[in-house]
Write a protein that holds these residues in place. Structure first.
Motif, PDB file in Angstrom:
ATOM      1  N   LEU A 157      -3.184  17.992   8.082  1.00 55.67           N
ATOM      2  CA  LEU A 157      -3.958  17.034   7.294  1.00 55.67           C
ATOM      3  C   LEU A 157      -4.934  17.757   6.371  1.00 55.67           C
ATOM      4  O   LEU A 157      -5.015  17.455   5.167  1.00 55.67           O
ATOM      5  N   LYS A 158      -5.692  18.722   6.903  1.00 56.96           N
ATOM      6  CA  LYS A 158      -6.713  19.399   6.107  1.00 56.96           C
ATOM      7  C   LYS A 158      -6.100  20.219   4.983  1.00 56.96           C
ATOM      8  O   LYS A 158      -6.627  20.256   3.860  1.00 56.96           O
ATOM      9  N   ARG A 159      -4.980  20.880   5.262  1.00 55.82           N
ATOM     10  CA  ARG A 159      -4.321  21.650   4.200  1.00 55.82           C
ATOM     11  C   ARG A 159      -3.905  20.762   3.039  1.00 55.82           C
ATOM     12  O   ARG A 159      -4.045  21.122   1.870  1.00 55.82           O
ATOM     13  N   ASN A 160      -3.390  19.576   3.348  1.00 56.09           N
ATOM     14  CA  ASN A 160      -2.956  18.668   2.291  1.00 56.09           C
ATOM     15  C   ASN A 160      -4.140  18.087   1.526  1.00 56.09           C
ATOM     16  O   ASN A 160      -4.091  17.965   0.298  1.00 56.09           O
ATOM     17  N   LEU A 161      -5.199  17.742   2.226  1.00 56.36           N
ATOM     18  CA  LEU A 161      -6.391  17.218   1.551  1.00 56.36           C
ATOM     19  C   LEU A 161      -6.965  18.262   0.596  1.00 56.36           C
ATOM     20  O   LEU A 161      -7.387  17.933  -0.524  1.00 56.36           O
ATOM     21  N   ILE A 162      -6.981  19.519   1.032  1.00 52.08           N
ATOM     22  CA  ILE A 162      -7.487  20.595   0.174  1.00 52.08           C
ATOM     23  C   ILE A 162      -6.579  20.780  -1.037  1.00 52.08           C
ATOM     24  O   ILE A 162      -7.043  20.886  -2.179  1.00 52.08           O
ATOM     25  N   ALA A 163      -5.265  20.799  -0.804  1.00 54.77           N
ATOM     26  CA  ALA A 163      -4.309  21.013  -1.895  1.00 54.77           C
ATOM     27  C   ALA A 163      -4.381  19.893  -2.931  1.00 54.77           C
ATOM     28  O   ALA A 163      -4.176  20.129  -4.132  1.00 54.77           O
TER      29      ALA A 163
ATOM     30  N   GLY B 214     -10.750  18.027  -0.540  1.00 48.05           N
ATOM     31  CA  GLY B 214     -11.485  18.749   0.496  1.00 48.05           C
ATOM     32  C   GLY B 214     -12.184  19.987   0.003  1.00 48.05           C
ATOM     33  O   GLY B 214     -11.997  21.067   0.589  1.00 48.05           O
ATOM     34  N   PRO B 215     -13.028  19.904  -1.045  1.00 53.53           N
ATOM     35  CA  PRO B 215     -13.754  21.099  -1.491  1.00 53.53           C
ATOM     36  C   PRO B 215     -14.697  21.595  -0.404  1.00 53.53           C
ATOM     37  O   PRO B 215     -15.478  20.826   0.164  1.00 53.53           O
ATOM     38  N   GLY B 216     -14.592  22.866  -0.068  1.00 54.09           N
ATOM     39  CA  GLY B 216     -15.446  23.443   0.963  1.00 54.09           C
ATOM     40  C   GLY B 216     -14.953  23.196   2.373  1.00 54.09           C
ATOM     41  O   GLY B 216     -15.574  23.674   3.330  1.00 54.09           O
ATOM     42  N   LEU B 217     -13.836  22.476   2.535  1.00 55.18           N
ATOM     43  CA  LEU B 217     -13.308  22.188   3.865  1.00 55.18           C
ATOM     44  C   LEU B 217     -12.696  23.446   4.469  1.00 55.18           C
ATOM     45  O   LEU B 217     -11.972  24.180   3.795  1.00 55.18           O
ATOM     46  N   GLN B 218     -12.999  23.714   5.730  1.00 55.67           N
ATOM     47  CA  GLN B 218     -12.437  24.875   6.411  1.00 55.67           C
ATOM     48  C   GLN B 218     -10.972  24.621   6.771  1.00 55.67           C
ATOM     49  O   GLN B 218     -10.615  23.527   7.217  1.00 55.67           O
TER      50      GLN B 218
ATOM     51  N   ALA C 182     -13.572  13.904   3.518  1.00 55.06           N
ATOM     52  CA  ALA C 182     -12.417  14.191   2.663  1.00 55.06           C
ATOM     53  C   ALA C 182     -11.367  13.094   2.782  1.00 55.06           C
ATOM     54  O   ALA C 182     -10.759  12.684   1.779  1.00 55.06           O
ATOM     55  N   VAL C 183     -11.156  12.593   4.009  1.00 55.89           N
ATOM     56  CA  VAL C 183     -10.191  11.509   4.221  1.00 55.89           C
ATOM     57  C   VAL C 183     -10.632  10.262   3.460  1.00 55.89           C
ATOM     58  O   VAL C 183      -9.813   9.577   2.817  1.00 55.89           O
ATOM     59  N   LYS C 184     -11.923   9.964   3.507  1.00 49.71           N
ATOM     60  CA  LYS C 184     -12.426   8.769   2.807  1.00 49.71           C
ATOM     61  C   LYS C 184     -12.251   8.898   1.291  1.00 49.71           C
ATOM     62  O   LYS C 184     -11.914   7.923   0.612  1.00 49.71           O
ATOM     63  N   ARG C 185     -12.474  10.098   0.753  1.00 45.37           N
ATOM     64  CA  ARG C 185     -12.263  10.296  -0.695  1.00 45.37           C
ATOM     65  C   ARG C 185     -10.793  10.073  -1.048  1.00 45.37           C
ATOM     66  O   ARG C 185     -10.473   9.472  -2.074  1.00 45.37           O
ATOM     67  N   TRP C 186      -9.918  10.598  -0.209  1.00 46.78           N
ATOM     68  CA  TRP C 186      -8.478  10.422  -0.424  1.00 46.78           C
ATOM     69  C   TRP C 186      -8.089   8.946  -0.334  1.00 46.78           C
ATOM     70  O   TRP C 186      -7.348   8.431  -1.182  1.00 46.78           O
ATOM     71  N   GLN C 187      -8.619   8.239   0.672  1.00 49.68           N
ATOM     72  CA  GLN C 187      -8.300   6.817   0.834  1.00 49.68           C
ATOM     73  C   GLN C 187      -8.831   5.993  -0.336  1.00 49.68           C
ATOM     74  O   GLN C 187      -8.165   5.039  -0.778  1.00 49.68           O
TER      75      GLN C 187
ATOM     76  N   ARG D   1       0.829  -1.202   0.000  1.00 47.80           N
ATOM     77  CA  ARG D   1       0.000   0.000   0.000  1.00 47.80           C
ATOM     78  C   ARG D   1       0.869   1.260   0.000  1.00 47.80           C
ATOM     79  O   ARG D   1       1.892   1.321   0.693  1.00 47.80           O
ATOM     80  N   PRO D   2       0.459   2.274  -0.779  1.00 47.71           N
ATOM     81  CA  PRO D   2       1.290   3.479  -0.907  1.00 47.71           C
ATOM     82  C   PRO D   2       1.301   4.330   0.356  1.00 47.71           C
ATOM     83  O   PRO D   2       0.298   4.395   1.083  1.00 47.71           O
ATOM     84  N   VAL D   3       2.433   4.956   0.604  1.00 45.08           N
ATOM     85  CA  VAL D   3       2.567   5.938   1.685  1.00 45.08           C
ATOM     86  C   VAL D   3       2.865   7.272   1.009  1.00 45.08           C
ATOM     87  O   VAL D   3       3.988   7.506   0.559  1.00 45.08           O
ATOM     88  N   PRO D   4       1.864   8.161   0.872  1.00 48.01           N
ATOM     89  CA  PRO D   4       2.030   9.406   0.115  1.00 48.01           C
ATOM     90  C   PRO D   4       2.805  10.475   0.895  1.00 48.01           C
ATOM     91  O   PRO D   4       2.918  10.421   2.126  1.00 48.01           O
ATOM     92  N   LEU D   5       3.288  11.459   0.141  1.00 50.85           N
ATOM     93  CA  LEU D   5       4.003  12.588   0.723  1.00 50.85           C
ATOM     94  C   LEU D   5       3.033  13.728   1.002  1.00 50.85           C
ATOM     95  O   LEU D   5       2.317  14.173   0.114  1.00 50.85           O
ATOM     96  N   PHE D   6       3.022  14.197   2.237  1.00 53.01           N
ATOM     97  CA  PHE D   6       2.278  15.384   2.624  1.00 53.01           C
ATOM     98  C   PHE D   6       3.290  16.464   2.994  1.00 53.01           C
ATOM     99  O   PHE D   6       4.395  16.167   3.441  1.00 53.01           O
ATOM    100  N   TYR D   7       2.878  17.726   2.824  1.00 52.67           N
ATOM    101  CA  TYR D   7       3.741  18.842   3.187  1.00 52.67           C
ATOM    102  C   TYR D   7       3.417  19.313   4.600  1.00 52.67           C
ATOM    103  O   TYR D   7       2.243  19.487   4.962  1.00 52.67           O
TER     104      TYR D   7
END
Length: 394
Positions: A163-169, A173-177, A189-194, A135-141
């Motif tokens: 986490l939220k900044r990376n999901l949005i980028a 995370g459309p519309g995520l605060q 947003a996490v589920k969409r990413w997964q 399973r992939p381990v992605p790079l987050f900033y």
């Protein structure tokens, strides 16, 4: 004067200039325009071309502590045991049971590297850095790795914000605060990413599921091995920006000023430009000779970092020797001609032969200024940009 001698300077006596010009009317020779612009004298110092910054990337261990307070930091504190839902309950349908089982398999038991990058690979936000159990381990900033599992109910914190900044980028995370609160929207947003990673869509993010670095990285060494346990230091990394490191002799530190432009001569002979972005404040002495450490032989140097203005011109060279040209003298917006255009006058001083559009020549006295790159600054009466001057020997 040595430069003038090499060029073969003409010498005129006061009464001979008109006769000389007349006799050579049919042999005008090459001409060059008077140019207005900047003249710069650069002193070259050896440097090394590489990539910006170095560091290490580690594989994080899973956070498996039952009943831990997610906000308690590394290790957590024991809490009340989690009560399982009754069998067949609507809150825990068979599909969720299977997903939970897959997630537990991933985070417990044997965890090994099944794929690793190669030296020289560049990795950006969202790219798979390595794979664990397939399973992939992605790079987050971010500035620091996760230290706890993140899911609905965790206390607010900077790791949630990361986490939220990376999901949005990454577009999940459309519309995520952009804040440090783990909300229902964060779970979605996490589920969409997964789902995009083809891993169990639990809505939970374990520290072992991502690798965190401040920005894009380039792999400079691989510490892990396929088949080895997924733990500890995995990669040696650097930034992806191109830079030149120069050990500038301390007695020449006046050449370097932060923000100044420099020239960089690459190994293939091409010349590009760079900007001084960092100047060390402590001089270091490099020992020389057969017995380093005995003192007395080394020169004190200051570390100077130059960032290339057009990094692509350097290609993929790493650790290559270059020559950095630091400006030692400069004259702005002056008239200049090739050094060979100077004429040494018998009565003293210098002049240039100005050639008009009809081919007629006249000798004009000039005052030489700065010599740089085969040209010389000139000033005098009757001189103007784009006038032609005779250049003997060309």
């Amino acid at each position: 004067m040595a430069a003038l001698g090499v060029g073969g300077v003409l010498v005129f006596a006061p009464g001979d200039s008109k006769k000389q010009v007349a006799n050579e009317g049919k042999n005008q020779g090459a001409t060059a325009p008077i140019v207005r612009g900047d003249l710069t004298v650069a002193q070259e110092i050896d440097g090394t071309l590489g990539y910006a910054g170095t560091g290490s990337l580690y594989a994080q261990a899973p956070d498996q502590g039952p009943g831990k307070d997610p906000g308690s930091g590394p290790g957590g504190n024991p809490g009340p045991p989690v009560k399982p839902s009754p069998s067949g309950s609507s809150s825990n349908p068979p599909k969720d049971d299977k997903m939970k089982e897959e997630e537990n398999d991933q985070l417990s038991g044997s965890r090994i590297f099944t794929e690793l990058p190669a030296v020289g690979d560049s990795l950006k936000q969202g790219d798979s850095v390595y794979r664990v159990n397939g399973r992939p381990v992605p790079l987050f900033y971010g500035d620091a790795p996760l230290w706890r599992a993140l899911a609905k109910g965790v206390s607010n914190g900077p790791d949630v914000l990361l986490l939220k900044r990376n999901l949005i980028a990454l577009g999940f995370g459309p519309g995520l605060q952009v804040d440090d609160k783990f909300t229902d929207g964060t779970t979605a947003a996490v589920k969409r990413w997964q789902k995009s990673l083809k891993v169990p869509q639990s809505g939970k993010v374990d520290p072992s599921m991502i690798a965190v670095q401040p920005s894009a990285v380039r792999v400079i060494s691989v510490k892990g091995a396929v088949g080895a346990p997924a733990q500890g230091e995995v990669l040696g990394v650097s930034g992806t920006g191109r830079q030149v490191s120069v050990n500038l002799p301390a007695d020449k530190q006046a050449l370097a000023r932060q923000g100044d432009k420099v020239s960089v001569r690459l190994p293939d002979g091409k010349v590009t430009t760079g900007t001084i972005t960092s100047i060390g404040t402590v001089a270091e002495k490099k020992e020389e000779g057969p017995n380093p450490g005995t003192g007395g032989g080394g020169k004190a140097t200051i570390k100077v970092i130059v960032t290339l203005d057009t990094p692509q011109e350097a290609g993929s060279l790493d650790g290559a020797p270059v020559a950095v040209g630091f400006t030692s003298q400069s004259r702005k917006d002056v008239l200049s001609v090739p050094v060979n255009a100077l004429v040494a006058l018998a009565e003293g001083g210098y002049g240039v032969e100005v050639v008009d559009p009809a081919g007629k020549r006249r000798l004009v006295g000039v005052k030489p200024g700065l010599f740089a790159n085969g040209r010389v600054e000139i000033s005098g009466t009757g001189l103007a940009k784009d006038q032609k001057v005779r250049v003997p020997g060309q």
